[in-house]
Design a protein around this motif. Structure first.
Motif, mmCIF file in Angstrom:
data_model
loop_
_atom_site.group_PDB
_atom_site.id
_atom_site.type_symbol
_atom_site.label_atom_id
_atom_site.label_comp_id
_atom_site.label_asym_id
_atom_site.label_seq_id
_atom_site.Cartn_x
_atom_site.Cartn_y
_atom_site.Cartn_z
ATOM 1 N N GLY A 45 0.859 -1.179 0.000
ATOM 2 C CA GLY A 45 0.000 0.000 0.000
ATOM 3 C C GLY A 45 0.893 1.224 0.000
ATOM 4 O O GLY A 45 1.875 1.271 0.738
ATOM 5 N N VAL A 46 0.583 2.202 -0.842
ATOM 6 C CA VAL A 46 1.393 3.422 -0.962
ATOM 7 C C VAL A 46 0.489 4.605 -0.622
ATOM 8 O O VAL A 46 -0.552 4.790 -1.258
ATOM 9 N N TYR A 47 0.922 5.395 0.370
ATOM 10 C CA TYR A 47 0.070 6.473 0.851
ATOM 11 C C TYR A 47 0.872 7.730 1.173
ATOM 12 O O TYR A 47 1.915 7.653 1.824
ATOM 13 N N PRO A 48 0.349 8.905 0.793
ATOM 14 C CA PRO A 48 0.929 10.128 1.346
ATOM 15 C C PRO A 48 0.630 10.113 2.858
ATOM 16 O O PRO A 48 -0.411 9.593 3.273
ATOM 17 N N VAL A 49 1.520 10.654 3.669
ATOM 18 C CA VAL A 49 1.349 10.550 5.123
ATOM 19 C C VAL A 49 0.059 11.208 5.616
ATOM 20 O O VAL A 49 -0.421 10.873 6.700
ATOM 21 N N THR A 50 -0.516 12.080 4.830
ATOM 22 C CA THR A 50 -1.753 12.752 5.240
ATOM 23 C C THR A 50 -3.013 12.008 4.803
ATOM 24 O O THR A 50 -4.119 12.415 5.156
ATOM 25 N N LYS A 51 -2.869 10.901 4.062
ATOM 26 C CA LYS A 51 -4.040 10.156 3.568
ATOM 27 C C LYS A 51 -3.771 8.653 3.613
ATOM 28 O O LYS A 51 -3.872 7.962 2.603
ATOM 29 N N ILE A 52 -3.462 8.129 4.786
ATOM 30 C CA ILE A 52 -3.117 6.709 4.893
ATOM 31 C C ILE A 52 -4.356 5.847 5.086
ATOM 32 O O ILE A 52 -5.411 6.336 5.468
ATOM 33 N N ILE A 104 9.087 4.585 5.248
ATOM 34 C CA ILE A 104 8.738 5.993 5.412
ATOM 35 C C ILE A 104 9.764 6.838 4.684
ATOM 36 O O ILE A 104 10.969 6.672 4.875
ATOM 37 N N GLY A 105 9.265 7.757 3.848
ATOM 38 C CA GLY A 105 10.176 8.598 3.088
ATOM 39 C C GLY A 105 9.694 10.017 2.956
ATOM 40 O O GLY A 105 8.495 10.296 3.009
ATOM 41 N N THR A 106 10.647 10.906 2.782
ATOM 42 C CA THR A 106 10.343 12.314 2.590
ATOM 43 C C THR A 106 11.427 12.956 1.740
ATOM 44 O O THR A 106 12.436 12.322 1.428
ATOM 45 N N TRP A 107 11.219 14.194 1.384
ATOM 46 C CA TRP A 107 12.198 14.942 0.615
ATOM 47 C C TRP A 107 13.105 15.708 1.578
ATOM 48 O O TRP A 107 12.791 15.887 2.745
ATOM 49 N N GLN A 138 9.208 18.510 6.747
ATOM 50 C CA GLN A 138 7.903 18.435 7.407
ATOM 51 C C GLN A 138 7.746 17.232 8.343
ATOM 52 O O GLN A 138 6.772 16.499 8.275
ATOM 53 N N LEU A 139 8.693 17.069 9.255
ATOM 54 C CA LEU A 139 8.599 15.968 10.212
ATOM 55 C C LEU A 139 7.314 16.028 11.030
ATOM 56 O O LEU A 139 6.794 14.993 11.440
ATOM 57 N N GLY A 140 6.806 17.228 11.249
ATOM 58 C CA GLY A 140 5.571 17.370 12.019
ATOM 59 C C GLY A 140 4.416 16.573 11.448
ATOM 60 O O GLY A 140 3.596 16.034 12.191
ATOM 61 N N LYS A 141 4.349 16.479 10.125
ATOM 62 C CA LYS A 141 3.270 15.709 9.501
ATOM 63 C C LYS A 141 3.388 14.217 9.822
ATOM 64 O O LYS A 141 2.388 13.516 9.890
#
Length: 163
Positions: A48-55, A68-71, A84-87
């Motif tokens: 499953g692939v999800y943006p952290v705001t829509k899991i 877990i990945g980010t830019w 954006q670690l807060g997200k």
């Protein structure tokens, strides 16, 4: 059944679940997350692939592996940090979970990767694999080998060691 045996069984039967959670600013991290999903899927994992705001919270809770990945945020590598670690704090509890982490970058991934790893450990989870991927910027290269290595390293960490 010991946990190691369970992962081996899941891996062999193709029933392993991998949840890839990402943040993307301009689409590079999202594209990488999709490519990682294809690679995990080719190894037999349901992904499953999800943006952290829509899991999908249930999929994430049921997953054997979290990725877990980010830019990387920062100007020309100065003050580089995971974006954006807060997200990420909105994610379900990841304590006692196995987590593979990745960052996308233009200049250098080290500070960002280190910061993301620290965040995961502060949540009580275990970082089992980590990598930075240069998805844009000067001297960009074909990263498919790096992707395959990251995925295999993560899976290998879930399998029991042969003694």
């Amino acid at each position: 059944m010991p946990i190691g045996d369970r992962f081996l069984l899941l891996y062999e039967w193709g029933e392993m679940k991998t949840a890839i959670l990402y943040q993307s600013l301009r689409g590079g991290t999202e594209k990488l997350a999709q490519t990682l999903a294809e690679s995990f899927n080719s190894k037999g994992s349901t992904v499953g692939v999800y943006p952290v705001t829509k899991i999908d919270a249930q999929f994430v809770l049921d997953a054997d592996l979290l990725v877990i990945g980010t830019w990387t945020d920062g100007l020309f590598g100065i003050g580089a940090r995971p974006a954006q670690l807060g997200k990420l704090n909105t994610l379900p509890n990841i304590a006692h979970r196995n987590v593979a982490i990745f960052v996308t970058y233009e200049i250098s991934p080290q500070k960002s990767l280190s910061g993301l790893g620290e965040w995961v450990q502060e949540q009580g989870a275990k970082v089992i694999a980590s990598s930075g991927f240069k998805v844009r910027g000067p001297f960009r290269k074909n990263i498919q080998e790096d992707i395959d290595e990251f995925v295999q390293n993560a899976i290998n960490q879930l399998l029991p060691s042969e003694t």
